[in-house]
Design a protein around this motif. Sequence first.
Motif, PDB file in Angstrom:
ATOM      1  N   TYR A 157       0.836  -1.203   0.000  1.00 29.68           N
ATOM      2  CA  TYR A 157       0.000   0.000   0.000  1.00 29.68           C
ATOM      3  C   TYR A 157       0.874   1.258   0.000  1.00 29.68           C
ATOM      4  CZ  TYR A 157      -3.592  -3.376   1.234  1.00 29.68           C
ATOM      5  OH  TYR A 157      -4.427  -4.448   1.232  1.00 29.68           O
ATOM      6  N   ILE A 198      -4.622  -4.243  -4.713  1.00 30.30           N
ATOM      7  CA  ILE A 198      -3.941  -3.258  -3.864  1.00 30.30           C
ATOM      8  C   ILE A 198      -4.591  -1.892  -4.006  1.00 30.30           C
ATOM      9  CG2 ILE A 198      -1.773  -2.029  -3.497  1.00 30.30           C
ATOM     10  CD1 ILE A 198      -1.792  -4.842  -2.374  1.00 30.30           C
ATOM     11  N   SER A 202      -6.646   0.095  -1.163  1.00 31.98           N
ATOM     12  CA  SER A 202      -6.127   1.398  -0.768  1.00 31.98           C
ATOM     13  C   SER A 202      -7.219   2.465  -0.867  1.00 31.98           C
ATOM     14  CB  SER A 202      -4.939   1.774  -1.659  1.00 31.98           C
ATOM     15  OG  SER A 202      -4.403   3.016  -1.293  1.00 31.98           O
ATOM     16  N   LYS A 206      -7.491   2.901   2.983  1.00 31.87           N
ATOM     17  CA  LYS A 206      -6.457   3.903   3.264  1.00 31.87           C
ATOM     18  C   LYS A 206      -6.881   5.314   2.865  1.00 31.87           C
ATOM     19  CE  LYS A 206      -3.363   0.945   4.755  1.00 31.87           C
ATOM     20  NZ  LYS A 206      -2.869   0.966   6.162  1.00 31.87           N
TER      21      LYS A 206
END
Length: 249
Positions: A157, A198, A202, A206
């Motif tokens: 990440y 990913i 993310s 994230k």
Amino acid sequence: MSSGNPEARFTINVKEGIVELEGKESFVDKHLEKFEEIFKAAVREAISNNINAVALKAQPAAAQAMALPNNHPHHQHQQQQQQEMMMAPLQQQQEPAAAITSPSNAVARAPEQQQKPRQQTPRPSPTLPPIPVDLKANAEKPGLREFYAEKKPANHYEKTAVFAYYLTKFNKEQEVRYGEILSCYEEVDEKKPSVVDIVKNSVRYKGWLEHGSDKFSCRLTISGENFVKFDLPAANGKKESPPSSLASA
């Protein structure tokens, strides 16, 4: 039947079975045996007549019952009663057997259901080829390898965020394509992950990236820019000083 004279009188009622003798004792003794035989014969005849009368009454009813068709309700009711009487013992024998076998069958089926969990077939990730991109150093920018070594990302990440930052800030790209991220992995000689997963995680967890206009493209967010610029350490433990070309960015 009755008879009378000055010395004796007798009466015989066959229907009621009554015999009366009146007279002198010598007369009664003399005729008693005769009247006894007559009385017995009369009683036997009466009994025989009664039996025949009962039989004659029963015959029409039996003949009427035999003359009824098989589908008559009377016959059907009798047949149903006979069938119920015949099936009752069998049902009593079968019910305990069913009560015993049913739980065992249920127990036997339970492990089978537990041994067959619902399986989900994972969707294969699309195979994306790397897209050539300029990642070398020049007079206006550092190379990706030097920038990557300064930021030292710890996981995929962080690595993807560093690559998106480099392509956005140094290569001036509005959107980063997934194939370009794969080329970044090759440039720094790192093992390539599933970029689709990913980037998706993310974006979701994230907040460093957001989806681009293309299915296989993304953009760096303000949160991702701040993370790479201020939170990732430089090699000497100091914060990164942005290049002069980015100082006004």
